[in-house]
Enzyme design. Structure first.
Site, mmCIF file in Angstrom:
data_model
loop_
_atom_site.group_PDB
_atom_site.id
_atom_site.type_symbol
_atom_site.label_atom_id
_atom_site.label_comp_id
_atom_site.label_asym_id
_atom_site.label_seq_id
_atom_site.Cartn_x
_atom_site.Cartn_y
_atom_site.Cartn_z
ATOM 1 N N THR A 175 -5.471 2.440 -7.189
ATOM 2 C CA THR A 175 -6.767 2.273 -6.517
ATOM 3 C C THR A 175 -7.648 3.477 -6.814
ATOM 4 O OG1 THR A 175 -5.789 0.905 -4.812
ATOM 5 C CG2 THR A 175 -7.877 1.960 -4.263
ATOM 6 N N LYS A 219 -7.648 -0.837 -9.703
ATOM 7 C CA LYS A 219 -8.317 -1.546 -8.596
ATOM 8 C C LYS A 219 -9.466 -0.717 -8.031
ATOM 9 C CE LYS A 219 -7.397 -3.413 -3.944
ATOM 10 N NZ LYS A 219 -7.976 -2.479 -2.967
ATOM 11 N N TYR A 228 -2.315 5.347 -4.106
ATOM 12 C CA TYR A 228 -3.429 6.270 -3.891
ATOM 13 C C TYR A 228 -2.945 7.574 -4.486
ATOM 14 C CZ TYR A 228 -6.032 3.485 -0.394
ATOM 15 O OH TYR A 228 -6.780 2.542 0.250
ATOM 16 N N SER A 280 0.815 -1.215 0.000
ATOM 17 C CA SER A 280 0.000 0.000 0.000
ATOM 18 C C SER A 280 0.849 1.266 0.000
ATOM 19 C CB SER A 280 -0.892 -0.010 1.239
ATOM 20 O OG SER A 280 -1.483 1.246 1.434
ATOM 21 N N SER A 331 -13.184 -4.747 -7.030
ATOM 22 C CA SER A 331 -13.033 -4.627 -5.580
ATOM 23 C C SER A 331 -13.980 -3.562 -5.070
ATOM 24 C CB SER A 331 -11.584 -4.220 -5.258
ATOM 25 O OG SER A 331 -11.449 -3.886 -3.885
ATOM 26 N N HIS A 369 -13.190 -2.660 -1.917
ATOM 27 C CA HIS A 369 -12.317 -2.304 -0.788
ATOM 28 C C HIS A 369 -12.707 -3.099 0.465
ATOM 29 C CE1 HIS A 369 -9.393 1.177 -0.673
ATOM 30 N NE2 HIS A 369 -9.294 0.777 0.574
HETATM 31 C C1 FNR Z 1 -7.534 -2.253 2.821
HETATM 32 N N1 FNR Z 1 -7.637 -2.093 1.433
HETATM 33 C C2 FNR Z 1 -6.766 -1.232 0.794
HETATM 34 N N2 FNR Z 1 -6.781 -1.131 -0.566
HETATM 35 C C3 FNR Z 1 -5.900 -0.337 -1.197
HETATM 36 O O1 FNR Z 1 -5.939 -0.284 -2.428
HETATM 37 N N3 FNR Z 1 -4.980 0.370 -0.486
HETATM 38 C C4 FNR Z 1 -4.912 0.339 0.870
HETATM 39 O O2 FNR Z 1 -4.074 0.971 1.480
HETATM 40 C C5 FNR Z 1 -5.853 -0.468 1.543
HETATM 41 N N4 FNR Z 1 -5.848 -0.526 2.894
HETATM 42 C C6 FNR Z 1 -6.633 -1.448 3.543
HETATM 43 C C7 FNR Z 1 -6.512 -1.611 4.912
HETATM 44 C C8 FNR Z 1 -7.254 -2.569 5.570
HETATM 45 C C9 FNR Z 1 -7.096 -2.739 7.043
HETATM 46 C C10 FNR Z 1 -8.132 -3.391 4.839
HETATM 47 C C11 FNR Z 1 -8.931 -4.476 5.511
HETATM 48 C C12 FNR Z 1 -8.279 -3.224 3.483
HETATM 49 C C13 FNR Z 1 -8.550 -2.932 0.645
HETATM 50 C C14 FNR Z 1 -7.886 -4.242 0.238
HETATM 51 O O3 FNR Z 1 -6.902 -4.039 -0.723
HETATM 52 C C15 FNR Z 1 -8.910 -5.245 -0.340
HETATM 53 O O4 FNR Z 1 -9.616 -4.639 -1.388
HETATM 54 C C16 FNR Z 1 -9.894 -5.785 0.696
HETATM 55 O O5 FNR Z 1 -9.286 -5.957 1.946
HETATM 56 C C17 FNR Z 1 -10.444 -7.114 0.231
HETATM 57 O O6 FNR Z 1 -11.469 -7.543 1.033
HETATM 58 P P1 FNR Z 1 -11.327 -8.630 2.202
HETATM 59 O O7 FNR Z 1 -10.569 -9.818 1.664
HETATM 60 O O8 FNR Z 1 -10.633 -7.956 3.335
HETATM 61 O O9 FNR Z 1 -12.752 -8.941 2.522
#
Ligand code: FNR
Length: 407
Positions: free
Chosen positions: A217, A282, A191, A168, A304, A306
Protein backbone atom coordinates in the site's frame (compact mmCIF):
# COMPACT_ATOMS: atom_id res chain seq x y z
CA UNK A 1 -13.28 -33.04 14.66
CA UNK A 2 -17.04 -33.37 14.85
CA UNK A 3 -17.25 -29.57 15.01
CA UNK A 4 -15.08 -29.32 11.91
CA UNK A 5 -17.32 -31.73 10.01
CA UNK A 6 -20.32 -29.67 11.08
CA UNK A 7 -18.70 -26.47 9.83
CA UNK A 8 -17.91 -28.13 6.49
CA UNK A 9 -21.47 -29.38 6.15
CA UNK A 10 -22.85 -25.95 7.02
CA UNK A 11 -20.68 -24.28 4.46
CA UNK A 12 -21.59 -26.74 1.74
CA UNK A 13 -25.28 -26.36 2.62
CA UNK A 14 -25.02 -22.62 2.42
CA UNK A 15 -23.34 -22.94 -1.00
CA UNK A 16 -26.21 -25.03 -2.24
CA UNK A 17 -28.63 -22.43 -0.86
CA UNK A 18 -26.83 -19.72 -2.77
CA UNK A 19 -26.92 -21.72 -5.94
CA UNK A 20 -30.68 -22.00 -5.66
CA UNK A 21 -31.25 -18.37 -4.85
CA UNK A 22 -28.77 -17.20 -7.46
CA UNK A 23 -30.84 -18.62 -10.27
CA UNK A 24 -32.31 -15.62 -12.02
CA UNK A 25 -35.37 -16.48 -14.06
CA UNK A 26 -34.47 -19.68 -15.79
CA UNK A 27 -30.79 -18.83 -16.04
CA UNK A 28 -28.12 -20.53 -14.01
CA UNK A 29 -25.35 -18.57 -12.39
CA UNK A 30 -22.02 -20.28 -12.71
CA UNK A 31 -19.49 -19.51 -10.04
CA UNK A 32 -17.22 -21.37 -7.71
CA UNK A 33 -20.15 -22.00 -5.35
CA UNK A 34 -20.73 -25.06 -7.45
CA UNK A 35 -17.52 -26.71 -6.34
CA UNK A 36 -17.02 -28.14 -2.87
CA UNK A 37 -15.12 -25.93 -0.49
CA UNK A 38 -11.45 -25.94 -1.27
CA UNK A 39 -10.58 -24.67 2.15
CA UNK A 40 -11.33 -26.33 5.44
CA UNK A 41 -11.79 -24.35 8.63
CA UNK A 42 -9.66 -24.91 11.69
CA UNK A 43 -11.13 -26.88 14.57
CA UNK A 44 -10.92 -23.85 16.77
CA UNK A 45 -11.56 -20.32 15.58
CA UNK A 46 -9.35 -17.76 17.35
CA UNK A 47 -11.24 -15.14 19.33
CA UNK A 48 -10.22 -11.71 20.49
CA UNK A 49 -10.12 -10.88 24.20
CA UNK A 50 -11.42 -7.38 24.84
CA UNK A 51 -10.28 -5.24 27.72
CA UNK A 52 -11.33 -1.76 28.80
CA UNK A 53 -15.03 -2.20 28.05
CA UNK A 54 -14.86 -2.46 24.24
CA UNK A 55 -17.37 -5.00 22.92
CA UNK A 56 -17.87 -6.02 19.30
CA UNK A 57 -20.22 -8.38 17.46
CA UNK A 58 -20.40 -12.05 18.43
CA UNK A 59 -23.23 -13.38 16.21
CA UNK A 60 -22.43 -15.96 13.55
CA UNK A 61 -25.38 -15.89 11.20
CA UNK A 62 -26.44 -15.45 7.61
CA UNK A 63 -27.80 -12.02 6.78
CA UNK A 64 -30.93 -11.01 4.92
CA UNK A 65 -29.70 -8.11 2.87
CA UNK A 66 -31.59 -5.47 0.98
CA UNK A 67 -28.51 -3.72 -0.33
CA UNK A 68 -24.93 -3.03 0.74
CA UNK A 69 -25.67 0.59 1.60
CA UNK A 70 -28.19 0.03 4.38
CA UNK A 71 -25.92 -2.55 6.00
CA UNK A 72 -23.82 0.36 7.35
CA UNK A 73 -26.62 1.60 9.62
CA UNK A 74 -27.28 -1.92 10.83
CA UNK A 75 -23.61 -2.39 11.68
CA UNK A 76 -23.62 0.90 13.62
CA UNK A 77 -25.87 -0.80 16.15
CA UNK A 78 -23.35 -3.56 16.81
CA UNK A 79 -20.00 -1.74 16.64
CA UNK A 80 -19.18 0.71 19.45
CA UNK A 81 -19.26 4.38 18.40
CA UNK A 82 -15.48 4.94 18.27
CA UNK A 83 -14.87 1.77 16.26
CA UNK A 84 -17.74 2.54 13.91
CA UNK A 85 -16.46 6.09 13.30
CA UNK A 86 -13.02 4.68 12.48
CA UNK A 87 -14.46 2.20 9.98
CA UNK A 88 -17.12 4.32 8.31
CA UNK A 89 -15.30 7.63 8.29
CA UNK A 90 -13.31 9.29 5.57
CA UNK A 91 -10.75 12.08 5.54
CA UNK A 92 -11.54 15.78 5.90
CA UNK A 93 -14.90 16.83 4.46
CA UNK A 94 -15.43 13.28 3.21
CA UNK A 95 -15.87 14.66 -0.30
CA UNK A 96 -13.85 11.82 -1.84
CA UNK A 97 -15.78 9.30 0.25
CA UNK A 98 -19.03 10.57 -1.31
CA UNK A 99 -17.50 11.06 -4.75
CA UNK A 100 -16.43 7.39 -4.85
CA UNK A 101 -20.15 6.59 -4.98
CA UNK A 102 -21.28 9.58 -7.05
CA UNK A 103 -18.83 8.84 -9.89
CA UNK A 104 -20.53 5.50 -10.58
CA UNK A 105 -23.85 7.31 -10.98
CA UNK A 106 -22.55 9.37 -13.88
CA UNK A 107 -22.21 6.35 -16.19
CA UNK A 108 -25.00 4.10 -17.39
CA UNK A 109 -25.37 0.52 -18.53
CA UNK A 110 -27.46 0.02 -21.65
CA UNK A 111 -29.81 -2.96 -21.42
CA UNK A 112 -29.15 -5.65 -24.05
CA UNK A 113 -32.17 -7.90 -24.13
CA UNK A 114 -32.14 -9.68 -27.47
CA UNK A 115 -28.72 -11.32 -27.38
CA UNK A 116 -30.25 -14.71 -26.67
CA UNK A 117 -27.69 -15.23 -23.91
CA UNK A 118 -28.79 -17.18 -20.84
CA UNK A 119 -26.43 -18.68 -18.30
CA UNK A 120 -24.25 -16.18 -16.56
CA UNK A 121 -20.71 -17.17 -15.58
CA UNK A 122 -19.15 -15.01 -12.88
CA UNK A 123 -15.85 -16.82 -12.59
CA UNK A 124 -12.66 -14.83 -12.74
CA UNK A 125 -8.93 -15.20 -12.28
CA UNK A 126 -6.19 -13.00 -10.89
CA UNK A 127 -2.45 -13.77 -10.67
CA UNK A 128 -3.11 -17.43 -11.33
CA UNK A 129 -5.83 -17.78 -8.67
CA UNK A 130 -9.32 -18.85 -9.80
CA UNK A 131 -12.10 -17.11 -7.88
CA UNK A 132 -15.90 -17.27 -7.79
CA UNK A 133 -16.40 -13.82 -9.25
CA UNK A 134 -14.36 -10.69 -10.00
CA UNK A 135 -14.77 -9.49 -6.39
CA UNK A 136 -12.10 -9.84 -3.69
CA UNK A 137 -11.88 -8.60 -0.10
CA UNK A 138 -9.66 -5.56 0.57
CA UNK A 139 -7.14 -5.40 3.40
CA UNK A 140 -8.64 -3.58 6.38
CA UNK A 141 -7.00 -3.09 9.74
CA UNK A 142 -8.17 -4.02 13.21
CA UNK A 143 -11.13 -6.24 12.45
CA UNK A 144 -11.51 -7.08 16.12
CA UNK A 145 -13.25 -3.70 16.21
CA UNK A 146 -16.19 -5.34 14.46
CA UNK A 147 -16.33 -8.97 15.57
CA UNK A 148 -14.80 -11.28 18.13
CA UNK A 149 -13.42 -13.56 15.38
CA UNK A 150 -11.76 -10.57 13.67
CA UNK A 151 -9.72 -11.46 10.58
CA UNK A 152 -10.25 -15.19 11.14
CA UNK A 153 -13.96 -14.60 10.49
CA UNK A 154 -13.17 -12.49 7.44
CA UNK A 155 -10.84 -15.15 6.06
CA UNK A 156 -13.43 -17.87 6.60
CA UNK A 157 -16.14 -15.77 4.92
CA UNK A 158 -13.88 -15.10 1.94
CA UNK A 159 -12.92 -18.78 1.72
CA UNK A 160 -16.60 -19.74 1.85
CA UNK A 161 -17.23 -17.31 -1.00
CA UNK A 162 -14.28 -18.76 -2.87
CA UNK A 163 -12.43 -15.54 -3.17
CA UNK A 164 -9.23 -13.85 -2.03
CA UNK A 165 -8.86 -12.07 1.27
CA UNK A 166 -6.07 -9.56 1.75
CA UNK A 167 -4.83 -9.32 5.33
CA UNK A 168 -3.69 -5.96 6.66
CA UNK A 169 -0.33 -5.32 8.33
CA UNK A 170 -2.39 -3.87 11.19
CA UNK A 171 -4.72 -6.81 11.64
CA UNK A 172 -5.97 -7.69 15.13
CA UNK A 173 -4.96 -11.35 14.78
CA UNK A 174 -1.53 -12.33 13.53
CA UNK A 175 -1.01 -13.50 9.97
CA UNK A 176 -0.18 -16.98 11.29
CA UNK A 177 -3.44 -17.18 13.27
CA UNK A 178 -5.45 -16.10 10.23
CA UNK A 179 -3.67 -18.52 7.91
CA UNK A 180 -4.38 -21.35 10.34
CA UNK A 181 -8.06 -20.41 10.77
CA UNK A 182 -9.14 -20.98 7.17
CA UNK A 183 -7.66 -22.18 3.93
CA UNK A 184 -8.44 -20.23 0.81
CA UNK A 185 -6.21 -17.84 -1.07
CA UNK A 186 -4.80 -14.91 0.89
CA UNK A 187 -2.57 -11.95 0.18
CA UNK A 188 -0.60 -10.03 2.79
CA UNK A 189 -0.83 -6.24 2.72
CA UNK A 190 2.31 -4.38 3.73
CA UNK A 191 2.52 -0.91 5.18
CA UNK A 192 6.24 -0.34 4.76
CA UNK A 193 7.86 0.44 8.09
CA UNK A 194 10.80 2.77 8.56
CA UNK A 195 12.74 -0.19 9.95
CA UNK A 196 13.75 -2.54 7.11
CA UNK A 197 14.40 -5.29 9.64
CA UNK A 198 10.68 -5.22 10.51
CA UNK A 199 9.77 -5.18 6.80
CA UNK A 200 11.96 -8.20 6.09
CA UNK A 201 10.51 -10.05 9.06
CA UNK A 202 6.90 -9.36 7.99
CA UNK A 203 7.59 -10.46 4.41
CA UNK A 204 9.40 -13.61 5.48
CA UNK A 205 6.55 -14.54 7.83
CA UNK A 206 3.91 -13.88 5.16
CA UNK A 207 5.64 -16.18 2.70
CA UNK A 208 6.16 -18.87 5.35
CA UNK A 209 2.47 -18.70 6.34
CA UNK A 210 1.37 -19.29 2.74
CA UNK A 211 0.26 -15.83 1.61
CA UNK A 212 0.36 -15.83 -2.19
CA UNK A 213 1.20 -12.19 -2.92
CA UNK A 214 2.13 -8.93 -1.24
CA UNK A 215 -0.17 -5.95 -1.52
CA UNK A 216 2.13 -2.97 -1.04
CA UNK A 217 0.00 0.00 0.00
CA UNK A 218 1.61 3.21 -1.21
CA UNK A 219 -1.02 5.86 -0.42
CA UNK A 220 -0.36 6.05 3.32
CA UNK A 221 2.92 7.90 3.76
CA UNK A 222 0.85 10.23 5.92
CA UNK A 223 -2.45 9.42 7.61
CA UNK A 224 -5.58 11.21 6.39
CA UNK A 225 -7.31 13.57 8.81
CA UNK A 226 -10.19 11.41 9.89
CA UNK A 227 -12.32 13.80 11.86
CA UNK A 228 -14.63 11.13 13.27
CA UNK A 229 -11.66 9.69 15.17
CA UNK A 230 -10.78 13.07 16.61
CA UNK A 231 -14.40 13.76 17.56
CA UNK A 232 -14.75 10.36 19.22
CA UNK A 233 -11.34 10.60 20.83
CA UNK A 234 -10.76 7.17 19.33
CA UNK A 235 -7.79 5.11 20.35
CA UNK A 236 -7.33 1.55 19.19
CA UNK A 237 -8.60 -0.77 21.93
CA UNK A 238 -6.69 -3.80 20.62
CA UNK A 239 -3.08 -4.67 19.84
CA UNK A 240 -1.98 -5.43 16.27
CA UNK A 241 -1.19 -9.12 16.03
CA UNK A 242 1.61 -8.84 13.47
CA UNK A 243 3.43 -6.11 15.33
CA UNK A 244 3.34 -7.35 18.89
CA UNK A 245 6.68 -6.55 20.51
CA UNK A 246 7.60 -4.16 17.71
CA UNK A 247 7.30 -0.87 19.56
CA UNK A 248 3.97 0.72 18.62
CA UNK A 249 1.80 -1.38 20.93
CA UNK A 250 -1.85 -0.44 20.42
CA UNK A 251 -1.17 3.22 19.88
CA UNK A 252 -2.29 4.25 16.41
CA UNK A 253 -0.20 7.45 16.45
CA UNK A 254 2.97 5.59 17.41
CA UNK A 255 2.12 3.06 14.75
CA UNK A 256 1.57 5.70 12.07
CA UNK A 257 4.90 7.24 12.97
CA UNK A 258 6.55 3.89 12.22
CA UNK A 259 5.16 3.89 8.64
CA UNK A 260 7.60 4.79 5.88
CA UNK A 261 7.09 8.42 4.89
CA UNK A 262 8.39 8.09 1.35
CA UNK A 263 7.91 5.22 -1.05
CA UNK A 264 9.39 4.94 -4.54
CA UNK A 265 10.36 2.38 -7.18
CA UNK A 266 13.26 1.21 -4.99
CA UNK A 267 10.82 0.28 -2.24
CA UNK A 268 8.81 -1.83 -4.69
CA UNK A 269 11.99 -3.59 -5.82
CA UNK A 270 12.92 -4.18 -2.15
CA UNK A 271 9.56 -5.85 -1.44
CA UNK A 272 9.84 -7.96 -4.58
CA UNK A 273 13.33 -9.16 -3.74
CA UNK A 274 12.73 -9.74 -0.07
CA UNK A 275 9.42 -11.55 -0.44
CA UNK A 276 9.99 -13.50 -3.64
CA UNK A 277 6.23 -13.09 -4.20
CA UNK A 278 4.20 -11.15 -6.77
CA UNK A 279 3.64 -7.57 -5.64
CA UNK A 280 0.39 -5.67 -6.13
CA UNK A 281 0.87 -1.94 -5.74
CA UNK A 282 -2.22 -0.53 -4.01
CA UNK A 283 -3.25 3.08 -3.77
CA UNK A 284 -2.66 4.20 -7.36
CA UNK A 285 -4.69 7.03 -8.88
CA UNK A 286 -2.36 8.41 -11.53
CA UNK A 287 -1.24 6.89 -14.86
CA UNK A 288 2.37 7.99 -14.14
CA UNK A 289 2.42 6.15 -10.80
CA UNK A 290 0.94 3.07 -12.48
CA UNK A 291 3.73 3.06 -15.07
CA UNK A 292 6.37 3.63 -12.41
CA UNK A 293 5.06 0.67 -10.42
CA UNK A 294 5.01 -1.58 -13.48
CA UNK A 295 8.55 -0.61 -14.44
CA UNK A 296 9.63 -1.47 -10.87
CA UNK A 297 8.19 -4.96 -11.29
CA UNK A 298 4.61 -4.79 -9.98
CA UNK A 299 2.50 -7.79 -11.01
CA UNK A 300 -0.75 -5.86 -10.62
CA UNK A 301 -2.01 -2.36 -9.86
CA UNK A 302 -4.73 -1.62 -7.33
CA UNK A 303 -6.44 1.66 -8.09
CA UNK A 304 -7.57 2.89 -4.70
CA UNK A 305 -7.98 6.05 -2.66
CA UNK A 306 -8.27 3.99 0.52
CA UNK A 307 -12.06 4.37 0.50
CA UNK A 308 -11.77 8.16 0.78
CA UNK A 309 -9.70 7.89 3.96
CA UNK A 310 -6.48 9.51 2.77
CA UNK A 311 -6.37 12.54 0.41
CA UNK A 312 -9.75 14.23 0.60
CA UNK A 313 -10.49 16.08 -2.63
CA UNK A 314 -8.82 13.41 -4.74
CA UNK A 315 -10.93 12.04 -7.59
CA UNK A 316 -13.03 8.91 -7.32
CA UNK A 317 -11.20 5.78 -8.39
CA UNK A 318 -13.85 5.19 -11.06
CA UNK A 319 -13.05 8.64 -12.49
CA UNK A 320 -9.33 7.92 -12.89
CA UNK A 321 -9.80 4.33 -14.05
CA UNK A 322 -9.99 4.90 -17.85
CA UNK A 323 -6.78 6.98 -17.93
CA UNK A 324 -4.87 4.53 -15.72
CA UNK A 325 -6.15 1.57 -17.76
CA UNK A 326 -5.03 3.27 -20.98
CA UNK A 327 -1.53 3.79 -19.57
CA UNK A 328 -1.32 0.23 -18.18
CA UNK A 329 -2.45 -1.07 -21.58
CA UNK A 330 -3.12 -4.60 -20.24
CA UNK A 331 0.52 -5.11 -19.21
CA UNK A 332 -0.69 -6.15 -15.75
CA UNK A 333 -4.15 -6.72 -14.25
CA UNK A 334 -5.95 -3.81 -12.62
CA UNK A 335 -7.88 -4.13 -9.36
CA UNK A 336 -10.17 -1.23 -8.45
CA UNK A 337 -11.58 -0.46 -5.01
CA UNK A 338 -13.28 2.41 -3.18
CA UNK A 339 -17.03 2.84 -3.31
CA UNK A 340 -18.07 -0.56 -4.68
CA UNK A 341 -21.52 -1.22 -3.23
CA UNK A 342 -23.63 -2.63 -6.05
CA UNK A 343 -23.45 -5.15 -8.84
CA UNK A 344 -23.81 -2.20 -11.20
CA UNK A 345 -20.58 -0.71 -9.80
CA UNK A 346 -18.68 -3.94 -10.41
CA UNK A 347 -20.02 -4.08 -13.96
CA UNK A 348 -19.15 -0.45 -14.67
CA UNK A 349 -15.63 -0.85 -13.26
CA UNK A 350 -14.95 -3.91 -15.42
CA UNK A 351 -16.42 -2.23 -18.48
CA UNK A 352 -14.06 0.71 -17.89
CA UNK A 353 -10.76 -1.16 -17.63
CA UNK A 354 -10.64 -3.00 -14.29
CA UNK A 355 -10.14 -6.78 -14.16
CA UNK A 356 -11.21 -7.29 -10.55
CA UNK A 357 -12.78 -5.11 -7.85
CA UNK A 358 -12.01 -4.96 -4.15
CA UNK A 359 -14.73 -4.72 -1.54
CA UNK A 360 -14.02 -2.76 1.62
CA UNK A 361 -16.46 -1.60 4.29
CA UNK A 362 -19.46 -3.79 3.36
CA UNK A 363 -17.37 -6.90 4.13
CA UNK A 364 -16.37 -5.35 7.47
CA UNK A 365 -20.05 -4.72 8.27
CA UNK A 366 -20.99 -8.25 7.25
CA UNK A 367 -18.36 -9.48 9.71
CA UNK A 368 -19.79 -7.30 12.50
CA UNK A 369 -23.33 -8.53 11.96
CA UNK A 370 -22.75 -12.19 11.23
CA UNK A 371 -19.12 -13.28 11.56
CA UNK A 372 -17.91 -15.45 8.69
CA UNK A 373 -21.47 -16.16 7.61
CA UNK A 374 -22.12 -12.42 7.45
CA UNK A 375 -19.09 -11.91 5.22
CA UNK A 376 -20.23 -14.80 3.06
CA UNK A 377 -23.74 -13.29 2.87
CA UNK A 378 -22.31 -9.99 1.67
CA UNK A 379 -20.25 -11.68 -1.04
CA UNK A 380 -23.20 -13.82 -2.15
CA UNK A 381 -25.41 -10.76 -2.28
CA UNK A 382 -23.00 -8.78 -4.46
CA UNK A 383 -22.45 -11.77 -6.73
CA UNK A 384 -26.19 -12.12 -7.12
CA UNK A 385 -26.61 -8.46 -7.98
CA UNK A 386 -23.75 -8.69 -10.48
CA UNK A 387 -25.29 -11.73 -12.15
CA UNK A 388 -28.62 -9.91 -12.47
CA UNK A 389 -26.91 -6.89 -14.05
CA UNK A 390 -24.97 -9.12 -16.44
CA UNK A 391 -28.14 -10.89 -17.49
CA UNK A 392 -29.96 -7.63 -18.17
CA UNK A 393 -26.97 -6.12 -19.97
CA UNK A 394 -26.43 -9.14 -22.22
CA UNK A 395 -23.04 -10.08 -20.76
CA UNK A 396 -22.55 -13.77 -20.17
CA UNK A 397 -19.01 -13.74 -18.82
CA UNK A 398 -16.55 -11.39 -17.17
CA UNK A 399 -14.82 -11.04 -20.56
CA UNK A 400 -18.18 -9.98 -22.07
CA UNK A 401 -18.42 -7.23 -19.44
CA UNK A 402 -14.97 -5.98 -20.36
CA UNK A 403 -16.07 -5.66 -23.99
CA UNK A 404 -19.17 -3.63 -23.06
CA UNK A 405 -19.33 0.11 -23.76
CA UNK A 406 -21.06 2.17 -21.09
CA UNK A 407 -23.44 4.98 -21.99
C1 FNR B 1 -9.02 0.31 5.19
N1 FNR B 1 -8.13 0.24 4.10
C2 FNR B 1 -6.87 -0.28 4.30
N2 FNR B 1 -6.03 -0.45 3.24
C3 FNR B 1 -4.82 -1.01 3.41
O1 FNR B 1 -4.09 -1.15 2.42
N3 FNR B 1 -4.43 -1.42 4.64
C4 FNR B 1 -5.20 -1.28 5.75
O2 FNR B 1 -4.83 -1.67 6.84
C5 FNR B 1 -6.46 -0.66 5.58
N4 FNR B 1 -7.26 -0.48 6.65
C6 FNR B 1 -8.56 -0.05 6.47
C7 FNR B 1 -9.43 -0.01 7.55
C8 FNR B 1 -10.74 0.36 7.37
C9 FNR B 1 -11.66 0.39 8.54
C10 FNR B 1 -11.20 0.69 6.08
C11 FNR B 1 -12.64 1.07 5.83
C12 FNR B 1 -10.34 0.68 5.00
C13 FNR B 1 -8.58 0.58 2.74
C14 FNR B 1 -9.21 -0.62 2.05
O3 FNR B 1 -8.25 -1.57 1.72
C15 FNR B 1 -9.93 -0.21 0.75
O4 FNR B 1 -9.05 0.50 -0.08
C16 FNR B 1 -11.20 0.61 0.98
O5 FNR B 1 -11.88 0.20 2.13
C17 FNR B 1 -12.12 0.48 -0.21
O6 FNR B 1 -13.18 1.34 -0.13
P1 FNR B 1 -14.65 0.95 0.36
O7 FNR B 1 -15.08 -0.30 -0.35
O8 FNR B 1 -14.58 0.79 1.84
O9 FNR B 1 -15.45 2.15 -0.03
Amino acid sequence: MIEQEKEKKMINDSRRGFLKSAAIGSALVVGAEMSPIAAAFADEIPKVTYTGGYKAGTAVQELELLDLVEIEQRAAKVIPKGGFGYIAGGAGDEWTLRENRAAFERKQITPRVLTGKGAVDLRAEILGISIASPIIVCPMGGQGLAHVTAEAGMAMGAAAGNTIMALSTVSTLSMEQVAAAAGGPKWFQLYLQTDDGVNRDLLRRAKAAGYKAIVLTVDSTATGNREADARNNFTFPLPFGNLVGKGSGGNIHALNASFAQKIDAKAIEFVLTESGLPVIVKGISSPDDALLAIRAGASAIQISNHGGRQLDGSPATFTVLPAVAKAVDRKVPIILDSGIRRGQDVFKALASGADIVGLGRPAYYGLALGGWKGVHSVLKFLNRELSMVMQLAGAQTVEDIKRTNLA
